[in-house]
Scaffold this motif. Structure first.
Motif, mmCIF file in Angstrom:
data_model
loop_
_atom_site.group_PDB
_atom_site.id
_atom_site.type_symbol
_atom_site.label_atom_id
_atom_site.label_comp_id
_atom_site.label_asym_id
_atom_site.label_seq_id
_atom_site.Cartn_x
_atom_site.Cartn_y
_atom_site.Cartn_z
ATOM 1 N N SER A 149 0.879 -1.165 0.000
ATOM 2 C CA SER A 149 0.000 0.000 0.000
ATOM 3 C C SER A 149 0.918 1.216 0.000
ATOM 4 N N THR A 150 0.518 2.234 -0.758
ATOM 5 C CA THR A 150 1.374 3.400 -0.905
ATOM 6 C C THR A 150 0.561 4.613 -1.337
ATOM 7 N N LYS A 151 1.063 5.761 -1.023
ATOM 8 C CA LYS A 151 0.438 7.018 -1.435
ATOM 9 C C LYS A 151 1.055 7.437 -2.770
ATOM 10 N N LEU A 152 0.219 7.759 -3.751
ATOM 11 C CA LEU A 152 0.648 8.185 -5.077
ATOM 12 C C LEU A 152 0.556 9.699 -5.192
ATOM 13 N N ALA A 153 1.606 10.313 -5.718
ATOM 14 C CA ALA A 153 1.584 11.744 -6.022
ATOM 15 C C ALA A 153 2.024 11.914 -7.476
ATOM 16 N N TYR A 154 1.314 12.764 -8.196
ATOM 17 C CA TYR A 154 1.678 13.028 -9.589
ATOM 18 C C TYR A 154 1.312 14.471 -9.928
ATOM 19 N N ASP A 155 1.913 14.984 -10.981
ATOM 20 C CA ASP A 155 1.729 16.368 -11.402
ATOM 21 C C ASP A 155 0.355 16.521 -12.057
ATOM 22 N N LYS A 156 -0.554 17.170 -11.352
ATOM 23 C CA LYS A 156 -1.926 17.333 -11.860
ATOM 24 C C LYS A 156 -2.009 18.359 -12.991
ATOM 25 N N ASP A 157 -0.934 19.129 -13.205
ATOM 26 C CA ASP A 157 -0.890 20.034 -14.355
ATOM 27 C C ASP A 157 -0.533 19.267 -15.630
ATOM 28 N N ALA A 196 -1.474 -9.885 -9.207
ATOM 29 C CA ALA A 196 -2.135 -9.719 -7.908
ATOM 30 C C ALA A 196 -3.590 -10.155 -7.984
ATOM 31 N N THR A 197 -4.164 -10.426 -6.822
ATOM 32 C CA THR A 197 -5.587 -10.723 -6.724
ATOM 33 C C THR A 197 -6.401 -9.454 -6.947
ATOM 34 N N SER A 198 -5.882 -8.315 -6.438
ATOM 35 C CA SER A 198 -6.571 -7.045 -6.646
ATOM 36 C C SER A 198 -5.572 -5.899 -6.696
ATOM 37 N N ALA A 199 -5.939 -4.868 -7.454
ATOM 38 C CA ALA A 199 -5.150 -3.640 -7.541
ATOM 39 C C ALA A 199 -6.133 -2.490 -7.569
ATOM 40 N N ASN A 200 -6.079 -1.645 -6.553
ATOM 41 C CA ASN A 200 -7.054 -0.560 -6.421
ATOM 42 C C ASN A 200 -6.362 0.771 -6.204
ATOM 43 N N LEU A 201 -7.061 1.833 -6.616
ATOM 44 C CA LEU A 201 -6.621 3.196 -6.380
ATOM 45 C C LEU A 201 -7.814 3.975 -5.847
ATOM 46 N N ALA A 202 -7.682 4.523 -4.637
ATOM 47 C CA ALA A 202 -8.731 5.352 -4.047
ATOM 48 C C ALA A 202 -8.061 6.447 -3.241
ATOM 49 N N ASN A 203 -8.500 7.692 -3.455
ATOM 50 C CA ASN A 203 -7.925 8.843 -2.748
ATOM 51 C C ASN A 203 -6.400 8.884 -2.860
ATOM 52 N N ASN A 204 -5.895 8.596 -4.053
ATOM 53 C CA ASN A 204 -4.454 8.575 -4.348
ATOM 54 C C ASN A 204 -3.677 7.562 -3.508
ATOM 55 N N THR A 205 -4.357 6.533 -3.002
ATOM 56 C CA THR A 205 -3.689 5.435 -2.307
ATOM 57 C C THR A 205 -3.809 4.190 -3.169
ATOM 58 N N ILE A 206 -2.655 3.599 -3.471
ATOM 59 C CA ILE A 206 -2.608 2.361 -4.250
ATOM 60 C C ILE A 206 -2.527 1.189 -3.282
ATOM 61 N N VAL A 207 -3.362 0.164 -3.503
ATOM 62 C CA VAL A 207 -3.291 -1.079 -2.738
ATOM 63 C C VAL A 207 -3.258 -2.218 -3.746
ATOM 64 N N ILE A 208 -2.186 -3.017 -3.680
ATOM 65 C CA ILE A 208 -2.045 -4.196 -4.534
ATOM 66 C C ILE A 208 -1.896 -5.389 -3.593
ATOM 67 N N ASP A 209 -2.846 -6.339 -3.661
ATOM 68 C CA ASP A 209 -2.862 -7.502 -2.756
ATOM 69 C C ASP A 209 -2.922 -8.790 -3.545
ATOM 70 N N SER A 210 -2.402 -9.853 -2.931
ATOM 71 C CA SER A 210 -2.466 -11.176 -3.542
ATOM 72 C C SER A 210 -2.650 -12.231 -2.458
ATOM 73 N N GLU A 211 -3.314 -13.305 -2.819
ATOM 74 C CA GLU A 211 -3.501 -14.414 -1.881
ATOM 75 C C GLU A 211 -2.246 -15.275 -1.799
ATOM 76 N N THR A 212 -1.391 -15.152 -2.802
ATOM 77 C CA THR A 212 -0.107 -15.868 -2.813
ATOM 78 C C THR A 212 0.998 -14.836 -3.045
ATOM 79 N N ALA A 213 2.220 -15.247 -2.818
ATOM 80 C CA ALA A 213 3.342 -14.312 -2.977
ATOM 81 C C ALA A 213 3.491 -13.881 -4.432
ATOM 82 N N MET A 214 3.609 -12.580 -4.635
ATOM 83 C CA MET A 214 3.911 -12.048 -5.963
ATOM 84 C C MET A 214 5.425 -12.064 -6.096
ATOM 85 N N PRO A 215 5.951 -12.594 -7.205
ATOM 86 C CA PRO A 215 7.409 -12.711 -7.332
ATOM 87 C C PRO A 215 8.090 -11.357 -7.491
#
Length: 155
Positions: A60-68, A80-99
Motif C-alpha cells: 500500500s502506498t500514497k501516489l503523487a503526480y503532477d496534476k498540471d 495480484a488478486t486485486s489492484a485498487n486506487l482510491a484517494n491517491n492510495t494504491i493497494v495491490i494484494d495477492s492471496e499468494t506471494a507475488m514474485p
C-alpha cells in the motif's frame, strides 16, 4: 570431579548463549522502484511499472503526480488478486506471494494541453507485506517523465 563437570556444563551453556545472540539472521529488505520507457505526448498515456526486489503479498502506498500534466490515473496488476486506487492510495494484494519484478502498473492520461517538458510521479509511505507476513516500510521512489527522452527513475 562433580565440580569439574558442573563447570564444563556451565561454560558450555554460557558459550551457547553467547553464540545464539551473535548469530541472529536479518531478513532481506525489500525495495520498490518505478520504471517506464514512455515519453510525455500531449493527449497520450504513460505506463509506469511498479517493481519490487523480493516477493511480497501486498503493498500500500500514497501516489503523487503532477496534476498540471496528467488528467487521470488507473492502477492494474497481472500478478495480484486485486489492484485498487482510491484517494491517491494504491493497494495491490495477492492471496499468494507475488514474485520479485513488476507487480503492477500505473497508467496516466496526459493532458492534451500540457506545456511542460517533464513531470514527476512518486510513491510515499510504502508498506509491504513479505513472505513471513511481516509488514515493512520501504523506500519512496519517484520517476521523472520527459517529452524528449526516456524517463529517469530517481529511486
Amino acid at each position: 570431579m562433580n565440580s569439574l563437570i558442573k563447570k564444563i556444563i556451565i561454560t558450555a551453556m554460557f558459550i551457547t548463549i553467547i553464540l545464539t545472540g551473535i548469530t541472529t539472521v536479518n531478513a532481506a529488505t525489500t525495495t520498490i522502484s518505478l520504471s517506464s520507457n514512455d515519453k510525455i505526448v500531449a493527449g497520450g498515456t504513460i505506463t509506469i511499472n511498479i517493481n519490487v526486489s523480493s516477493p511480497v503479498y501486498g503493498i500500500s502506498t500514497k501516489l503523487a503526480y503532477d496534476k498540471d500534466a496528467f488528467e487521470s490515473v488507473t492502477v492494474a496488476s497481472s500478478v495480484a488478486t486485486s489492484a485498487n486506487l482510491a484517494n491517491n492510495t494504491i493497494v495491490i494484494d495477492s492471496e499468494t506471494a507475488m514474485p520479485a519484478g513488476t507487480i503492477g502498473t500505473i497508467t496516466l492520461k496526459v493532458k492534451s494541453t500540457i506545456s511542460k517538458n517533464e513531470a514527476v510521479v512518486s510513491l510515499s509511505n510504502v508498506k509491504a507485506t513479505d513472505e513471513s507476513l511481516n509488514t515493512q516500510t520501504l523506500n519512496s521512489p519517484n520517476i521523472t517523465l520527459k517529452t524528449n527522452a526516456n524517463s529517469t527513475p530517481n529511486n
